[in-house]
Design an enzyme around this catalytic site. Structure first.
Site, mmCIF file in Angstrom:
data_model
loop_
_atom_site.group_PDB
_atom_site.id
_atom_site.type_symbol
_atom_site.label_atom_id
_atom_site.label_comp_id
_atom_site.label_asym_id
_atom_site.label_seq_id
_atom_site.Cartn_x
_atom_site.Cartn_y
_atom_site.Cartn_z
ATOM 1 N N CYS A 2 5.203 -15.278 4.142
ATOM 2 C CA CYS A 2 5.369 -16.237 5.229
ATOM 3 C C CYS A 2 4.901 -15.596 6.539
ATOM 4 C CB CYS A 2 6.797 -16.715 5.435
ATOM 5 S SG CYS A 2 7.510 -17.504 4.004
ATOM 6 N N ARG A 27 -0.461 -14.206 4.585
ATOM 7 C CA ARG A 27 0.946 -13.893 4.290
ATOM 8 C C ARG A 27 1.615 -14.955 3.427
ATOM 9 N NH1 ARG A 27 3.075 -10.033 7.651
ATOM 10 N NH2 ARG A 27 5.140 -10.788 7.169
ATOM 11 N N GLY A 103 11.537 -14.469 5.527
ATOM 12 C CA GLY A 103 12.558 -13.603 4.940
ATOM 13 C C GLY A 103 13.398 -14.386 3.963
ATOM 14 N N GLU A 483 -6.299 0.778 -10.549
ATOM 15 C CA GLU A 483 -6.630 0.029 -9.329
ATOM 16 C C GLU A 483 -7.721 -1.009 -9.627
ATOM 17 O OE1 GLU A 483 -5.348 -0.551 -6.639
ATOM 18 O OE2 GLU A 483 -6.899 -1.251 -5.283
ATOM 19 N N LYS A 487 -7.231 -5.050 -9.170
ATOM 20 C CA LYS A 487 -8.128 -5.816 -8.284
ATOM 21 C C LYS A 487 -8.706 -7.006 -9.046
ATOM 22 C CE LYS A 487 -7.603 -4.663 -5.304
ATOM 23 N NZ LYS A 487 -6.863 -3.847 -4.391
ATOM 24 N N LYS A 604 0.085 -11.248 1.217
ATOM 25 C CA LYS A 604 -0.367 -9.918 1.621
ATOM 26 C C LYS A 604 0.794 -8.945 1.773
ATOM 27 C CE LYS A 604 -3.468 -7.046 3.320
ATOM 28 N NZ LYS A 604 -4.329 -6.422 2.291
HETATM 29 O O1 M6R Z 1 1.591 -3.373 2.360
HETATM 30 P P1 M6R Z 1 1.723 -2.513 1.149
HETATM 31 O O2 M6R Z 1 0.660 -1.469 1.048
HETATM 32 O O3 M6R Z 1 3.095 -1.910 1.013
HETATM 33 O O4 M6R Z 1 1.539 -3.496 -0.080
HETATM 34 C C1 M6R Z 1 1.728 -3.054 -1.393
HETATM 35 C C2 M6R Z 1 1.170 -4.042 -2.390
HETATM 36 O O5 M6R Z 1 1.779 -5.291 -2.246
HETATM 37 C C3 M6R Z 1 -0.351 -4.210 -2.252
HETATM 38 O O6 M6R Z 1 -1.023 -3.003 -2.354
HETATM 39 C C4 M6R Z 1 -0.872 -5.179 -3.340
HETATM 40 O O7 M6R Z 1 -0.746 -4.600 -4.594
HETATM 41 C C5 M6R Z 1 -2.320 -5.541 -3.023
HETATM 42 N N1 M6R Z 1 -2.432 -6.951 -2.848
HETATM 43 C C6 M6R Z 1 -3.287 -5.146 -4.079
HETATM 44 O O8 M6R Z 1 -4.584 -5.498 -3.730
#
Ligand code: M6R
Length: 609
Positions: A2, A27, A103, A483, A487, A604
């Site tokens: 959000c 978000r 939240g 990774e 992706k 995100k």
């Molecule tokens: O903001 P953060 O680095 O803590 O986020 C962690 C994960 O949510 C983030 O890396 C997620 O896995 C990505 N969308 C992957 O591309």
């Protein structure tokens, strides 16, 4: 999860709010809404299900909502399905109070029951309607917005960044946060509120990071802060140095593609911030050689790609500095009762707001561990709460799938490992210098991998119909594989698995059939033959094998496709091997017609458990 925005100033609020929400859509994007106080003194609310475009149509780009004070929200549903009724802003019965919230109110059911006993009715399934009506309840009781918000915060459990408008306070927005991010920006005669900096970057660089349980009262061009007892607090703004253009697409079709191409620059910027006079220097972040020398064990925690960086760091730190390292998923670590013995906890996070990573950090602090964070967002919760922090210099990352933040976290991790090895004297001075030179050579090598994007695009177009893709590697190559696989599934929605190459035949090989695509990651001299054998085992069962491999490594000539990457020190190959895999995922997502930057069901910044 959000995104919230607020605006007060001379402009029409709705277009500014919609513009801010566009920058925050990463978000959450299942519904959105805005509330504006109109010139007659009433609050108008418009909401729409679906992406922000739907809301923009509903308010005709803002023209249907007049007024200079407003709040807005883009949602990632937690309580209640994504529909117009559950979308924010939420209002009280008289429509004299409107609120947006990011939240989770954990005790919302109990609060809802209390409010129902007091005659309140509910139109949605959300915890935010409960939050709004709880503020209304206390406002009616105490007659003062600050008091109402303060009482609200004492009564709720959970996380919130809450912005509230009261009809009776026409040029004011009240806000409070706990464990969900909120920033406030002030310019000449204008005040902005948002979940994240990119939403307001084009209007101002003077930003206040709202602290936990701090109440803000926004007025035109001014903001006052109060503690929970209502006492006013002094607070200084921070100047944001991020370039406003970095939050724009800049001619690229998608933010992800732009961010993939920004990697040479952000890697260089991160490196330059950590090296002074050719030496890795952590004095600015307050990490002394003495402290490094005393590190006898490390726990690394993170989620998703940040966790994957931790897996790379484990190989690199253990090999270079001979310090034992454990990598943990933050979401698991926080609920375990781990045996610790004075290790250093390193938390990795782009947003600095990931709920599980933050909780793991707090749990470690409670156990008396020293903590250290690698974070991208300045002033974020993890950055503020960790004992020491390295800021990566990735700039704003908009695409949900991380690329440039991942790459800059890797660089920070390498710098940490090399410095630790130097202090611990586990590497020679000559090797130390060689590693530094290799680090500085990485940006150019990443650029050269990017130049081969067309061959990856072509390969993606040949594999667009694949249903399953496997990634195999050993050591650092395994870390890159997990990774690459994440992706791919994240944005192409193709099923994918990553395996340590030797592990495949302990069960998973039964999934390999004619035509299954298997990607081998091959950058480690010592391990290449072993992984090649494992890839051959899949070929025998009909797999189509592609490889990402370092120049110079000898490979069989029956691989379907080989993407070569430049040679570098074996500890740093993840930075190069990941690039073709990012591009592969990107092109498959485009070819499949997906929303690359905003993949389904994802957000995100994951600020809920
Ligand atoms: O903001 P953060 O680095 O803590 O986020 C962690 C994960 O949510 C983030 O890396 C997620 O896995 C990505 N969308 C992957 O591309």
């Amino acid at each position: 999860m959000c995104g919230i925005v607020g605006y007060l100033g001379p402009k029409q609020a709705a277009p500014v709010l919609l513009d801010g929400l566009t920058k925050l859509e990463y978000r959450g994007y299942d519904s959105a809404g805005v509330a504006v106080l109109n010139p007659d003194g009433n609050i108008d609310v418009v909401k729409a299900k679906g992406k922000l475009e739907e809301l923009k149509k509903a308010v005709d780009g803002g023209r249907k909502l007049r007024g200079n004070c407003g709040i807005g929200h883009t949602r990632w549903a937690t309580h209640g399905e994504p529909n117009e009724v559950n979308a924010h802003p939420h209002i009280n019965d008289e429509q004299s109070i409107a609120a947006v919230h990011n939240g989770i109110i954990e005790n919302y059911a109990e609060l809802k029951a209390k409010l129902i006993r007091h005659g309140y009715k509910f139109y949605s399934e959300t915890d935010t309607e409960v939050a709004t009506k709880l503020v209304d309840y206390y406002y009616k009781k105490y007659g003062d917005p600050l008091e109402a918000i303060s009482k609200f915060s004492l009564r709720v459990r959970g996380s919130y960044a809450l912005a509230v408008m009261f009809e009776k306070y026409p040029q004011t927005i009240f806000a409070i946060r706990k464990d969900s991010p909120m920033i406030i920006g002030v310019a000449d005669g204008e005040t902005f509120l948002a979940s994240d900096v990119p939403a307001i970057l084009k209007y101002t660089r003077n930003v206040y990071y709202v602290e936990n349980l701090e109440i803000a009262r926004l007025e035109k061009g001014a903001v006052s802060f109060y503690n929970i007892d209502g006492d006013e607090k002094d607070k200084a703004p921070v100047e944001i140095t991020w370039d406003a253009a970095s939050a724009e697409k800049d001619g690229y079709e998608h933010f992800m593609l732009k961010e993939i191409h920004e990697q040479p620059k952000v890697v260089k910027d991160t490196l330059n911030s950590l090296l002074h006079g050719g030496e890795i220097d952590f004095t600015e972040i307050g990490l002394t050689d003495g402290e490094l020398e005393n590190i006898n064990g490390i726990i690394i925690a993170g989620c998703g790609s940040a966790y994957h960086v931790g897996v790379v760091m484990q190989y690199v730190i253990e090999d270079l500095a001979r310090v034992p390292v454990r990598v943990e998923l933050a979401s698991e670590l926080r609920y375990r009762n781990p045996v610790t013995s004075g290790e250093l906890l390193i938390v990795i996070s782009q947003s600095g707001e990931t709920a599980d990573s933050l909780a793991a950090l707090r749990a470690a602090k409670e156990r008396g561990l020293k903590t250290f964070a690698i974070v991208n967002v300045l002033g974020s919760s993890i950055a503020r709460e960790a004992d020491k922090v390295i800021y990566t210099k990735a700039g704003p990352e908009i695409s949900v799938a991380t690329t440039k933040a991942y790459s800059s976290q890797l660089i920070a991790g390498y710098a940490f490992a090399v410095k630790l090895a130097k202090v611990k004297k586990t590497i020679t001075d000559a090797y130390y210098s060689q590693l530094i030179n290799e680090l500085f050579a990485l940006p150019e090598k990443i650029s050269s991998v990017l130049e081969n994007r067309e061959s990856i695009q072509k390969f993606a177009s040949r594999t667009v119909d694949k249903e399953d893709v496997f990634f195999l590697g050993r050591g650092v190559d395994y870390a890159v594989s997990i990774e690459g696989s994440l992706k791919l599934k994240e944005i192409s929605y193709i099923h994918s698995e990553a395996y340590a190459a030797g592990e495949l035949k302990h069960g998973t090989i039964s999934l390999i059939e004619k035509g299954t695509l298997v990607f081998g990651v091959l950058t480690q001299d010592m391990l290449v033959e072993k992984t090649v054998s494992n890839l051959a085992e899949t070929q025998t069962r009909g797999a189509v094998v592609a490889a990402v491999a370092s120049e110079g490594l000898k490979l069989p000539d029956d691989f379907d496709r080989v993407f070569r990457i430049p040679e570098t020190d074996g500890h740093f190959t993840a930075s190069l091997a990941v690039i073709p895999l990012q591009l592969f995922a990107y092109y498959l997502s485009v070819l499949r017609g997906n929303d690359v930057d905003k993949p389904r069901n994802l957000a995100k910044s994951v600020t809920v458990e």
